[in-house]
Every structure is written in C-alpha cells, then in structure tokens.
Design a protein around this motif. Structure first.
Motif, PDB file in Angstrom:
ATOM      1  N   ASN A   1       0.816  -1.212   0.000  1.00 49.40           N
ATOM      2  CA  ASN A   1       0.000   0.000   0.000  1.00 49.40           C
ATOM      3  C   ASN A   1       0.853   1.267   0.000  1.00 49.40           C
ATOM      4  O   ASN A   1       0.472   2.267  -0.614  1.00 49.40           O
ATOM      5  CB  ASN A   1      -0.984  -0.012   1.171  1.00 49.40           C
ATOM      6  CG  ASN A   1      -2.145  -0.931   0.875  1.00 49.40           C
ATOM      7  OD1 ASN A   1      -2.837  -0.767  -0.112  1.00 49.40           O
ATOM      8  ND2 ASN A   1      -2.331  -1.943   1.705  1.00 49.40           N
ATOM      9  N   PHE A   2       2.001   1.249   0.649  1.00 50.25           N
ATOM     10  CA  PHE A   2       2.906   2.393   0.563  1.00 50.25           C
ATOM     11  C   PHE A   2       3.296   2.625  -0.899  1.00 50.25           C
ATOM     12  O   PHE A   2       3.327   3.758  -1.374  1.00 50.25           O
ATOM     13  CB  PHE A   2       4.166   2.180   1.406  1.00 50.25           C
ATOM     14  CG  PHE A   2       3.933   2.130   2.892  1.00 50.25           C
ATOM     15  CD1 PHE A   2       2.932   2.864   3.505  1.00 50.25           C
ATOM     16  CD2 PHE A   2       4.739   1.339   3.698  1.00 50.25           C
ATOM     17  CE1 PHE A   2       2.733   2.828   4.878  1.00 50.25           C
ATOM     18  CE2 PHE A   2       4.558   1.290   5.072  1.00 50.25           C
ATOM     19  CZ  PHE A   2       3.544   2.031   5.664  1.00 50.25           C
ATOM     20  N   ALA A   3       3.595   1.546  -1.604  1.00 46.11           N
ATOM     21  CA  ALA A   3       3.976   1.665  -3.017  1.00 46.11           C
ATOM     22  C   ALA A   3       2.815   2.203  -3.856  1.00 46.11           C
ATOM     23  O   ALA A   3       3.026   3.017  -4.759  1.00 46.11           O
ATOM     24  CB  ALA A   3       4.448   0.315  -3.547  1.00 46.11           C
TER      25      ALA A   3
ATOM     26  N   LYS B   1       0.675  -9.406  -7.554  1.00 43.61           N
ATOM     27  CA  LYS B   1      -0.052  -8.147  -7.736  1.00 43.61           C
ATOM     28  C   LYS B   1       0.631  -7.320  -8.812  1.00 43.61           C
ATOM     29  O   LYS B   1       1.710  -7.659  -9.289  1.00 43.61           O
ATOM     30  CB  LYS B   1      -0.072  -7.364  -6.422  1.00 43.61           C
ATOM     31  CG  LYS B   1      -0.793  -8.085  -5.294  1.00 43.61           C
ATOM     32  CD  LYS B   1      -0.735  -7.268  -4.015  1.00 43.61           C
ATOM     33  CE  LYS B   1      -1.472  -7.924  -2.886  1.00 43.61           C
ATOM     34  NZ  LYS B   1      -2.907  -7.771  -2.960  1.00 43.61           N
ATOM     35  N   THR B   2      -0.004  -6.215  -9.167  1.00 46.94           N
ATOM     36  CA  THR B   2       0.609  -5.262 -10.083  1.00 46.94           C
ATOM     37  C   THR B   2       0.643  -3.895  -9.406  1.00 46.94           C
ATOM     38  O   THR B   2      -0.085  -3.643  -8.451  1.00 46.94           O
ATOM     39  CB  THR B   2      -0.169  -5.148 -11.413  1.00 46.94           C
ATOM     40  OG1 THR B   2      -1.492  -4.702 -11.124  1.00 46.94           O
ATOM     41  CG2 THR B   2      -0.201  -6.472 -12.150  1.00 46.94           C
ATOM     42  N   LEU B   3       1.482  -3.033  -9.927  1.00 47.80           N
ATOM     43  CA  LEU B   3       1.595  -1.668  -9.430  1.00 47.80           C
ATOM     44  C   LEU B   3       1.601  -0.749 -10.644  1.00 47.80           C
ATOM     45  O   LEU B   3       2.474  -0.892 -11.518  1.00 47.80           O
ATOM     46  CB  LEU B   3       2.885  -1.504  -8.611  1.00 47.80           C
ATOM     47  CG  LEU B   3       3.153  -0.136  -8.018  1.00 47.80           C
ATOM     48  CD1 LEU B   3       2.054   0.259  -7.031  1.00 47.80           C
ATOM     49  CD2 LEU B   3       4.499  -0.105  -7.321  1.00 47.80           C
ATOM     50  N   GLN B   4       0.606   0.104 -10.739  1.00 48.58           N
ATOM     51  CA  GLN B   4       0.464   1.021 -11.875  1.00 48.58           C
ATOM     52  C   GLN B   4       0.509   0.258 -13.202  1.00 48.58           C
ATOM     53  O   GLN B   4       1.133   0.690 -14.168  1.00 48.58           O
ATOM     54  CB  GLN B   4       1.540   2.107 -11.828  1.00 48.58           C
ATOM     55  CG  GLN B   4       1.454   2.950 -10.582  1.00 48.58           C
ATOM     56  CD  GLN B   4       2.597   3.945 -10.445  1.00 48.58           C
ATOM     57  OE1 GLN B   4       3.521   3.981 -11.261  1.00 48.58           O
ATOM     58  NE2 GLN B   4       2.542   4.749  -9.415  1.00 48.58           N
ATOM     59  N   GLY B   5      -0.123  -0.915 -13.220  1.00 46.63           N
ATOM     60  CA  GLY B   5      -0.197  -1.722 -14.428  1.00 46.63           C
ATOM     61  C   GLY B   5       1.065  -2.510 -14.756  1.00 46.63           C
ATOM     62  O   GLY B   5       1.133  -3.166 -15.787  1.00 46.63           O
TER      63      GLY B   5
ATOM     64  N   THR C   1       8.649  -2.263 -17.539  1.00 45.32           N
ATOM     65  CA  THR C   1       7.943  -3.541 -17.396  1.00 45.32           C
ATOM     66  C   THR C   1       7.634  -3.931 -15.959  1.00 45.32           C
ATOM     67  O   THR C   1       6.543  -4.418 -15.688  1.00 45.32           O
ATOM     68  CB  THR C   1       8.740  -4.687 -18.047  1.00 45.32           C
ATOM     69  OG1 THR C   1      10.041  -4.715 -17.466  1.00 45.32           O
ATOM     70  CG2 THR C   1       8.853  -4.508 -19.551  1.00 45.32           C
ATOM     71  N   THR C   2       8.592  -3.775 -15.041  1.00 48.31           N
ATOM     72  CA  THR C   2       8.374  -4.267 -13.678  1.00 48.31           C
ATOM     73  C   THR C   2       8.892  -3.300 -12.629  1.00 48.31           C
ATOM     74  O   THR C   2       9.830  -2.542 -12.855  1.00 48.31           O
ATOM     75  CB  THR C   2       9.096  -5.612 -13.437  1.00 48.31           C
ATOM     76  OG1 THR C   2      10.488  -5.418 -13.591  1.00 48.31           O
ATOM     77  CG2 THR C   2       8.612  -6.698 -14.361  1.00 48.31           C
ATOM     78  N   TYR C   3       8.249  -3.386 -11.465  1.00 45.80           N
ATOM     79  CA  TYR C   3       8.753  -2.720 -10.260  1.00 45.80           C
ATOM     80  C   TYR C   3       9.514  -3.782  -9.470  1.00 45.80           C
ATOM     81  O   TYR C   3       8.999  -4.878  -9.250  1.00 45.80           O
ATOM     82  CB  TYR C   3       7.610  -2.181  -9.399  1.00 45.80           C
ATOM     83  CG  TYR C   3       7.086  -0.843  -9.864  1.00 45.80           C
ATOM     84  CD1 TYR C   3       7.670   0.336  -9.420  1.00 45.80           C
ATOM     85  CD2 TYR C   3       6.012  -0.759 -10.738  1.00 45.80           C
ATOM     86  CE1 TYR C   3       7.195   1.574  -9.841  1.00 45.80           C
ATOM     87  CE2 TYR C   3       5.525   0.476 -11.161  1.00 45.80           C
ATOM     88  CZ  TYR C   3       6.128   1.624 -10.710  1.00 45.80           C
ATOM     89  OH  TYR C   3       5.666   2.849 -11.111  1.00 45.80           O
ATOM     90  N   ASN C   4      10.712  -3.448  -9.049  1.00 44.54           N
ATOM     91  CA  ASN C   4      11.528  -4.376  -8.274  1.00 44.54           C
ATOM     92  C   ASN C   4      11.433  -4.029  -6.793  1.00 44.54           C
ATOM     93  O   ASN C   4      11.864  -2.954  -6.380  1.00 44.54           O
ATOM     94  CB  ASN C   4      12.986  -4.315  -8.735  1.00 44.54           C
ATOM     95  CG  ASN C   4      13.138  -4.812 -10.148  1.00 44.54           C
ATOM     96  OD1 ASN C   4      12.586  -5.850 -10.505  1.00 44.54           O
ATOM     97  ND2 ASN C   4      13.866  -4.084 -10.966  1.00 44.54           N
TER      98      ASN C   4
END
Length: 178
Positions: free
Chosen positions: A42-44, A77-81, A55-58
């Motif tokens: 949720n912080f992210a 999950k995903t973050l901002q798609g 492509t990805t958040y690490n």
C-alpha cells in the motif's frame, strides 16, 4: 487406575503446552509479516516515482528476509499496471535495480554501509525499526507497532530529495510527517 490415567493426561498436556505456545508464536509472527507486507504494498500504491519502469517494479529486501512467502505474494499483484518482482539482496550496495527497499530493523549496519548511494536513486525505503534517526539516513517510511496495530512515520524530505512523491491520502494517515 484412574489416578494413573489422570497422571498420564497431565504429563501429556504438560508436554503439549509448550508446543502449542510455539505454534501460537509462529502464527503471531506470520500475521505480523503478512500485515507488514500489505503495508509495504500500500505504501507503493500511494507513491509516485519520477520515472515509471517499462515492465516491472523491483521490490527488494535487504539482508535476512523475515517475510518469506508473505513478501513473495506481492509478485502476484501489479503496481500502476506493471508486474512486481521480488529480490533479496545481501548488501545495500546492490540496490541499483530496486524501486522499493525494505530494510529489516536488524539490518541497520548493512544498510548504513551503502546508505549514501540511496540519496542518488529513486528508491522507496521502508523499515520496521522502532527508532529511526540519523543512523537511518534516507529511510522514508518507518512502520511502527503500537500495541496490536501498526502506524507509520514519513520522512518526506528524504523522498523529495530523490524525486518520490507521496499521495496526500498516505500523508494524512501517517502518525508523523517530517
């Protein structure tokens, strides 16, 4: 015969109680880190990075991982798609590809060795250390237990230094913002 049965049951119960207590402690730790993993995600969600990855958040954990599979679940999950990948890194010098870095409280010395490099990268830094001070430079969010619930403190100055922006919703929920 009845007293022997009672004595046997008493001994069996005495042997089971420590095991039951250990299981309860493990469940508490499991719940603690499941809650912390949810907070991290949720912080992210309520953080804006200056450059969105292609492509990805690490999401990285520094040192010994207290989460186990609970942090791995964030990769579903995903973050901002974008997809989320989980990385465990041994040294704070290995943070170059991280977008988010969780630093367990017991990894303070490890964190300090490479903290200066964090002021040059847009990495959301989070810890569960109870006392965050000058020994924790560039920590942006400190997740703190208050009784049976969690709250958090935000170092907005550290986030701004590297170009991260927190949502006003997140800032309103924080125990303190500096």
């Amino acid at each position: 015969m009845g007293s022997r049965l009672l004595a046997g049951l008493t001994i069996a119960l005495a042997l089971l109680l420590p095991a039951m207590s250990l299981c309860a402690q493990e469940n508490t730790a499991n719940n603690e880190y499941a809650v912390k993993a949810a907070f991290v995600y949720n912080f992210a969600l309520y953080t804006e990075w200056p450059v969105v990855p292609l492509t990805t958040y690490n999401f990285c954990i520094l040192g010994k991982d207290p989460f186990g599979a609970r942090f791995d679940a964030l990769a579903l999950k995903t973050l901002q798609g974008k997809a989320i990948q989980i990385h465990r890194i041994a040294s704070s010098h290995d943070v170059k590809s991280c977008h988010l870095l969780f630093v367990p409280a017991r990894e303070q010395e490890n964190y300090q060795r490479g903290a200066s490099t964090l002021s040059q990268q847009a990495i959301l830094t989070i810890t569960d250390a109870t006392q965050v001070d000058e020994r924790w430079p560039m920590i942006m969010i400190s997740l703190v237990a208050e009784g049976e619930r969690y709250t958090f403190d935000i170092n907005q100055a550290a986030a701004k230094l590297v170009g991260l922006t927190f949502s006003s919703k997140l800032l309103r929920l924080a125990r303190s913002v500096r």
